[in-house]
Design an enzyme around this catalytic site. Sequence first.
Site, short mmCIF file in Angstrom:
data_model
loop_
_atom_site.label_atom_id
_atom_site.label_comp_id
_atom_site.label_asym_id
_atom_site.label_seq_id
_atom_site.Cartn_x
_atom_site.Cartn_y
_atom_site.Cartn_z
N HIS A 185 0.83 -1.20 0.00
CA HIS A 185 0.00 0.00 0.00
C HIS A 185 0.86 1.26 0.00
O HIS A 185 0.56 2.24 -0.66
CB HIS A 185 -0.94 0.01 1.22
CG HIS A 185 -2.04 1.00 1.09
ND1 HIS A 185 -2.46 1.78 2.12
CD2 HIS A 185 -2.80 1.37 0.03
CE1 HIS A 185 -3.42 2.59 1.70
NE2 HIS A 185 -3.66 2.34 0.43
N ARG A 292 -7.94 -0.51 -7.43
CA ARG A 292 -7.65 -1.73 -6.66
C ARG A 292 -8.58 -1.74 -5.44
O ARG A 292 -8.21 -1.27 -4.36
CB ARG A 292 -6.18 -1.74 -6.23
CG ARG A 292 -5.21 -1.95 -7.37
CD ARG A 292 -3.79 -1.98 -6.83
NE ARG A 292 -2.86 -2.62 -7.74
CZ ARG A 292 -2.06 -1.98 -8.58
NH1 ARG A 292 -2.09 -0.68 -8.65
NH2 ARG A 292 -1.23 -2.63 -9.36
N ARG A 328 -11.83 -2.87 -10.22
CA ARG A 328 -11.48 -4.29 -10.18
C ARG A 328 -12.09 -4.86 -8.90
O ARG A 328 -11.92 -4.30 -7.82
CB ARG A 328 -9.96 -4.45 -10.12
CG ARG A 328 -9.64 -5.91 -9.83
CD ARG A 328 -8.20 -6.21 -9.77
NE ARG A 328 -7.50 -5.68 -8.64
CZ ARG A 328 -6.17 -5.70 -8.55
NH1 ARG A 328 -5.46 -6.17 -9.54
NH2 ARG A 328 -5.55 -5.23 -7.50
N GLU A 426 -4.36 -11.72 -16.54
CA GLU A 426 -3.11 -11.77 -15.74
C GLU A 426 -2.67 -13.19 -15.42
O GLU A 426 -1.70 -13.39 -14.70
CB GLU A 426 -3.23 -10.94 -14.47
CG GLU A 426 -4.40 -11.30 -13.59
CD GLU A 426 -4.52 -10.41 -12.35
OE1 GLU A 426 -3.57 -9.70 -12.02
OE2 GLU A 426 -5.58 -10.46 -11.72
N ASN A 449 1.89 -7.27 -14.08
CA ASN A 449 2.68 -7.66 -12.89
C ASN A 449 2.50 -9.15 -12.63
O ASN A 449 3.45 -9.90 -12.47
CB ASN A 449 2.25 -6.89 -11.64
CG ASN A 449 2.18 -5.40 -11.88
OD1 ASN A 449 2.80 -4.90 -12.81
ND2 ASN A 449 1.45 -4.68 -11.05
N ASP A 450 1.24 -9.58 -12.58
CA ASP A 450 0.98 -10.99 -12.33
C ASP A 450 1.23 -11.83 -13.57
O ASP A 450 1.71 -12.96 -13.47
CB ASP A 450 -0.46 -11.20 -11.83
CG ASP A 450 -0.53 -10.98 -10.32
OD1 ASP A 450 0.39 -11.45 -9.62
OD2 ASP A 450 -1.48 -10.32 -9.87
N ARG A 460 6.90 -12.27 -7.89
CA ARG A 460 7.09 -10.83 -8.06
C ARG A 460 7.53 -10.15 -6.75
O ARG A 460 8.00 -9.01 -6.77
CB ARG A 460 5.83 -10.17 -8.62
CG ARG A 460 4.64 -10.25 -7.69
CD ARG A 460 3.36 -9.81 -8.35
NE ARG A 460 2.97 -8.47 -7.98
CZ ARG A 460 1.77 -7.94 -8.23
NH1 ARG A 460 0.85 -8.65 -8.89
NH2 ARG A 460 1.48 -6.73 -7.86
N CYS A 497 -2.86 -2.39 -17.50
CA CYS A 497 -2.92 -1.66 -16.23
C CYS A 497 -1.83 -2.09 -15.25
O CYS A 497 -1.74 -1.57 -14.16
CB CYS A 497 -4.28 -1.79 -15.58
SG CYS A 497 -4.69 -3.48 -15.12
C1 PEP Z 1 -1.16 -6.74 -12.16
O1 PEP Z 1 -1.15 -7.89 -11.71
O2 PEP Z 1 -0.49 -6.38 -13.13
C2 PEP Z 1 -2.01 -5.70 -11.54
C3 PEP Z 1 -2.17 -4.53 -12.11
O3 PEP Z 1 -2.63 -5.99 -10.39
P1 PEP Z 1 -1.92 -6.09 -8.96
O4 PEP Z 1 -0.57 -5.43 -9.10
O5 PEP Z 1 -2.81 -5.38 -8.01
O6 PEP Z 1 -1.84 -7.55 -8.72
MG MG Z 2 -2.62 -8.70 -10.39
#
Ligand code: PEP
Ligand code: MG
Length: 537
Positions: A185, A292, A328, A426, A449-450, A460, A497
């Site tokens: 956060h 988020r 989301r 993702e 990211n995921d 990650r 995103c």
């Molecule tokens: C992602 O996974 O790319 C994403 C934007 O969501 P988070 O980082 O909240 O998992």
């Molecule tokens: Mg994610």
Amino acid sequence: MKQGSGLSVYSGVAIGPAVVYRKPRQTAEVVRGTPEEEQKKFEQACETAKEQLSRLYAQARETVGEEHAAIIEVQMLMLEDLDYLEGVAAEIAAGEAAADAALGCGEAMAQMFAALDDEYMKARSADIRDASRRVSDILSGAEEFRLPEGRFLLAAEDLSPSETIQLPRERILAFVTRQGSSSSHTAILARTLNIPSLVQADIDLDEVDKCQTLAVDGFTGNWYVDPDTETLAALMEKQAQANASRAALEAYRGKESITPSGKKILLCANIGSPEDAVFAMKGDAEGIGLMRSEFLYLGRDSLPAEEELYNAYRQVAQTMEDRPVVVRTLDIGADKQADYLNLEKEENPALGLRGLRLCLNQEELFRTQLRAIYRASAFGKLQIMFPMVASVWELSKAKQLCNQIRRELIREGYQVGDVPIGVMVETPAAAVIADELAKEADFFSVGTNDLTQYTLAVDRQNAHIGDFYDPYHPALMRLLAWIAKCAKEAGIWAGICGELGADPRLTEKFIEMGYTELSMAPGKILETRKLICESKV
Ligand code: PEP
Ligand code: MG
């Protein structure tokens, strides 16, 4: 001078005095007095707690807004509640120590509230628990953390979401935490507020405590405790350059994000709380590409009620006026845990009960959130996006529930808007079956990211294998091109995103692939618009 490094979560340079945030700690051995003495101590502790809370209230109202500050107001009222005060007095008279009586009665009252039918009252049980804990801490000599006046860099072991929301945002020049991850956060807040920040920093907090000046270079990920003259001069020069480039970007404010050949891109912001929508507007976002929503569930002791969620989504919808807002749905699990959900400990949480899986498993939890989103949809252009989808049936089942809730709300007399439903792509499975999913979805937004983590099988969060976390890996690029192609063929839009959405090395490539939306930290929007307007595609 001492120096070291961390994982940068936002670029920029910050130089100034440092404050070390430490959790309240016990400072003295507590001696139990006679019941009369204990009663007197309790009354004094309540007064001290109320003073602390009123300071916190004023601070929170200024920084996170009236709605969040109300949490603190409820705690102040609790300390004047007769049932509570009389309950504690009775236990003290029966020989209990003031600190234990304050905590015990608070817990009993919190449990009573948690058992009520009314969702709002239910949600207050956490506030009651917090207030009685504060009194008990004062009685046992635990020190309250106090921030000095002025602006400072904040260093900490780690910061929980509830600690972060109480901080005076406008006075923080940088965050440096020894723990945390780029999706914590604190990191998300830092990006939203354009504050240079490091997580996983190898910094000694006792040294920071004693230092005159702390400097953070978010471009390199380096920190400097009491930098020498030469280093300081170089950092100041870098800071001035960064400020000048930021000022030059103002020329792109209010402009369309369009390539010279006429390709229009929607540049949106990622946010974590309703208040962040204001920063999205300040950053000139053309919408919210990722809210988020799980941050509304973190840093608290019980589930948020429908009404609270509704107010949060409505606030975002209204702040963003006629711009689209992608909410989301709850992505709890893995690194984002809420203890009150009592989820079983998992061997491999990143592959566990998280995101949409959790929502489909706990339908009441999901229903409450969806009802709140649909009710708020009457106030703006809300869209729903499901995280962690891997199969078509998951999407179909979630959509079915959405339609059911929509009809139910209309029957109850609520106004609901037209709410497009999309998939956050993702998981590698979702990416591979993007052609199938595109037939069922109104849009795609890629969570890089995921998607990177799962495609490359690289955690990650794990700093030790950071070199293997390669978001430019050809496997990922092929998936990204395929997702955009499937979206185009099905006539739906596709966006990015995840963090890659703001990566200047990929902006042109994404446009060439066919992505028409990019969502990022608000502070990155103008520089990405400049790139788009000057691109060759
Ligand atoms: C992602 O996974 O790319 C994403 C934007 O969501 P988070 O980082 O909240 O998992
Ligand atoms: Mg994610």
